[in-house]
Design a protein around this motif. Structure first.
Motif, PDB file in Angstrom:
ATOM      1  N   LEU A  48       0.875  -1.176   0.000  1.00  0.00           N
ATOM      2  CA  LEU A  48       0.000   0.000   0.000  1.00  0.00           C
ATOM      3  C   LEU A  48       0.915   1.229   0.000  1.00  0.00           C
ATOM      4  O   LEU A  48       1.586   1.504   0.982  1.00  0.00           O
ATOM      5  N   LEU A  78       1.651   5.428   7.696  1.00  0.00           N
ATOM      6  CA  LEU A  78       1.418   4.593   6.511  1.00  0.00           C
ATOM      7  C   LEU A  78       2.713   3.993   5.951  1.00  0.00           C
ATOM      8  O   LEU A  78       2.740   3.483   4.839  1.00  0.00           O
ATOM      9  N   TRP A 358     -11.778   0.797  -2.176  1.00  0.00           N
ATOM     10  CA  TRP A 358     -10.359   0.827  -1.803  1.00  0.00           C
ATOM     11  C   TRP A 358      -9.930  -0.489  -1.128  1.00  0.00           C
ATOM     12  O   TRP A 358      -8.941  -1.111  -1.501  1.00  0.00           O
ATOM     13  N   ARG A 375      -1.757   4.639  -4.225  1.00  0.00           N
ATOM     14  CA  ARG A 375      -3.035   5.326  -4.080  1.00  0.00           C
ATOM     15  C   ARG A 375      -2.936   6.785  -4.531  1.00  0.00           C
ATOM     16  O   ARG A 375      -2.126   7.554  -4.055  1.00  0.00           O
ATOM     17  N   ASP A 396     -10.990   6.707   4.143  1.00  0.00           N
ATOM     18  CA  ASP A 396     -10.007   5.833   3.483  1.00  0.00           C
ATOM     19  C   ASP A 396      -8.635   5.890   4.147  1.00  0.00           C
ATOM     20  O   ASP A 396      -7.856   4.949   4.051  1.00  0.00           O
ATOM     21  N   SER A 400      -6.658   2.640   5.579  1.00  0.00           N
ATOM     22  CA  SER A 400      -5.291   2.358   5.128  1.00  0.00           C
ATOM     23  C   SER A 400      -4.358   2.098   6.303  1.00  0.00           C
ATOM     24  O   SER A 400      -3.495   1.221   6.245  1.00  0.00           O
ATOM     25  N   TYR A 403      -5.081  -1.343   7.602  1.00  0.00           N
ATOM     26  CA  TYR A 403      -4.545  -2.321   6.655  1.00  0.00           C
ATOM     27  C   TYR A 403      -3.043  -2.488   6.871  1.00  0.00           C
ATOM     28  O   TYR A 403      -2.531  -3.604   6.975  1.00  0.00           O
ATOM     29  N   LYS A 404      -2.327  -1.364   6.947  1.00  0.00           N
ATOM     30  CA  LYS A 404      -0.878  -1.404   7.168  1.00  0.00           C
ATOM     31  C   LYS A 404      -0.521  -2.185   8.430  1.00  0.00           C
ATOM     32  O   LYS A 404       0.424  -2.962   8.448  1.00  0.00           O
TER      33      LYS A 404
END
Length: 543
Positions: A48, A78, A358, A375, A396, A400, A403-404
């Motif tokens: 990502l 991120l 996403w 992204r 979003d 993210s 997710y990371k």
């Protein structure tokens, strides 16, 4: 035989609350099978990644926004990630070392030899930040007009702009990829590299660690600039750039990525084929761009439509087939991607509902063969940003970050069979499975993370089979802050019922899961998505 564990998924007819612990009556509507004995494929740890749009440099003062300590705090969460600087304006940008900016902003970093403490020194004063944010809103209107008319002016940028960009990447620990202008061409229509050469020499003198790209969406040069470049010639231009990099001691082995073409339209692949025939040896990954819909005429329904989400499979397969014909084993990246092209869909791409596109893209792209997904855009013009014009994180962004933290590089196999269907064969419950990211999360070997999306307004219920049912679960359920369909348009998001917002400009909130004891069913409310971490799944593939 591989040990297969079956995962049963079913939907509740009765409405369930947002609490992931709430039980309900089981209806055997959907089931899935997963295989945790082997890794299907692995992605880059920077899977990502993010883009900063080159439109920021159209008026140089806006590059100072990259000095915002709040923006840097958001970016740091991120990492690890690539930071791509590029986009439409990159092919109209000319490096002009001589020109000094005359916009009345004091250049507030004297030297750019970055040490740990210089990152503090480079911070943007709050009053200046506020003024720039207000002016940026007006600037966006001008940029939108340019995009609509497709009339682009040449943009000059200086070493100060490069310094600010590099400081941002360096101080947030991101790996910078700089997009060079491919529209600087000789009368014989060959890339004129002299401008790029002076930029590369400047970056080398500063020891700026970075990778490179050349050109953005070359298939649309004719529309944007009245110039035609065929794939083979573009490949030759990349070969030339690689030679320049090889001559440099510092960039001898620097990454080079391209050709950053738009997704295949009408199954035409000649540009990509020609490019790969001449340049496949000199690039480290083949890049292409993907958007699902046109931002100017899309709808809420598109964002929740499994058939729209599945168009990614078709496009990806077309690109992979082309690449594998010419250069098997070459890594393929989504070099720029978001929900809707044309700057995003206002009121959709920047709201809760964008998370379905996403998160599904991240799950699907990892599964079907992409190595990195960049992204569009972390900050910049358009409405598909992760951080809005007030530098506030959008839904979003939070997705993210989770997710990371929770999703590892290893992709595992999970399949859904039957059920959770509306109108024939549309699967409204979508799942992906990875080993848990043990680097950033304190989970033990053998943990898995199940990503689940519920595209329906009806709640779903997931029963875990043995041996996974012996594992407790940490549930991270993301919903809009308003439970109705109207909530899909919200610019806020809740984690297990708690609104997500920064504590202050330098502090993110705790992102904690809800603990579910072994044997509990997982609840997925209507219009929600979630990460379910099973710390004691004892997955062989994740040992």
């Amino acid at each position: 035989m591989l040990p297969l564990a079956a995962l049963l998924l079913s939907c509740l007819s009765a409405a369930a609350s947002g609490d992931p612990r709430r039980n309900g009556t089981l209806s055997p509507e959907a089931s899935a099978v997963w295989d945790v004995s082997r890794v299907q494929r692995s992605v880059d740890e920077r899977f990502l990644s993010l883009a900063v749009d080159a439109s920021l440099v159209v008026e140089g003062k806006f590059m100072y926004l990259l000095g915002s300590s709040k923006l840097r705090t958001l970016a740091k969460a991120l990492t690890p990630a690539f930071l791509r600087f590029g986009g439409t304006r990159q092919d109209f940008m000319v490096y002009d070392p001589a020109s000094i900016r005359s916009h009345g902003y004091h250049h507030h970093h004297q030297n750019s030899d970055f040490t740990a403490d210089s990152c503090e020194k480079l911070e943007l004063p709050p009053l200046l930040e506020e003024r720039l944010r207000k002016e940026w809103v007006q600037q966006e209107t001008l940029l939108r007009k340019e995009d609509l008319e497709r009339k682009y002016k040449r943009v000059k940028f200086t070493e100060y702009d490069v310094d600010l960009l590099y400081a941002f990447a360096n101080c947030t620990k991101m790996d910078l990829i700089f997009g060079l202008n491919a529209l600087l061409r000789t009368p014989g229509n060959v890339w004129n590299s002299s401008n790029a050469r002076s930029l590369i020499q400047y970056c080398e003198s500063k020891h700026y660690k970075m990778s490179w790209e050349l050109g953005n969406e070359p298939n649309s040069y004719e529309k944007k600039a009245g110039v035609r470049v065929d794939g083979y010639q573009l490949g030759q231009d990349f070969v030339h750039l690689r030679e320049i990099l090889r001559e440099s001691k510092f960039y001898h082995n620097a990454g080079l990525y391209g050709p950053d073409i738009s997704q295949p339209r009408d199954h035409r692949r000649d540009l990509l084929e020609g490019f790969l025939q001449s340049a496949s040896e000199v690039i480290d990954a083949c890049t292409w761009h993907q958007y699902y819909v046109n931002g100017r005429d899309t709808s809420l329904e598109d964002f929740l439509d499994p058939e729209v989400l599945d168009t990614l499979i078709l496009k990806t397969n077309e690109v992979l087939e082309t690449v594998n014909l010419v250069t098997p084993q070459k890594k393929v990246w989504l070099g720029e991607t978001s929900s809707a092209y044309g700057g995003g869909a206002i009121g959709l791409s920047d709201t809760f509902v964008a998370g379905f596109m996403w998160l599904d893209k991240l799950g699907l792209a990892a599964k079907i063969g992409m190595d990195v997904v960049i992204r569009q855009v972390f900050i910049g013009s358009g409405s598909y940003h992760l951080v809005d014009d007030d530098l506030e994180p959008l839904p979003d962004y939070w997705l993210s970050v989770l997710y990371k933290r929770l999703v590892g590089r290893e992709v595992l196999s999970v399949e859904i069979f039957s059920g959770f269907v509306l109108h024939g064969k549309r699967k409204l419950l979508r799942v992906y499975l990875h080993c848990t990211n043990r680097k950033s999360a304190s989970y033990r070997n053998g943990s898995v993370t199940l990503i689940a999306l519920n595209l329906s307004n009806k709640p779903a219920r997931i029963a875990l089979p043995a041996p996974a049912s012996d594992s407790p679960v940490d549930a991270y359920v993301l919903q809009s802050n308003q439970p109705t369909k109207e909530g899909l348009y919200s610019r806020s998001v809740t984690l297990n019922g708690k609104l997500l917002q920064m504590v202050d400009d330098k502090t993110l909130p705790d992102l904690k899961g809800v603990f579910l004891p072994p044997g509990e069913h997982l609840q997925l409310p209507g219009y929600s998505f979630a990460f379910f971490v099973l710390p004691e799944a004892r997955a062989l593939a994740c040992q």
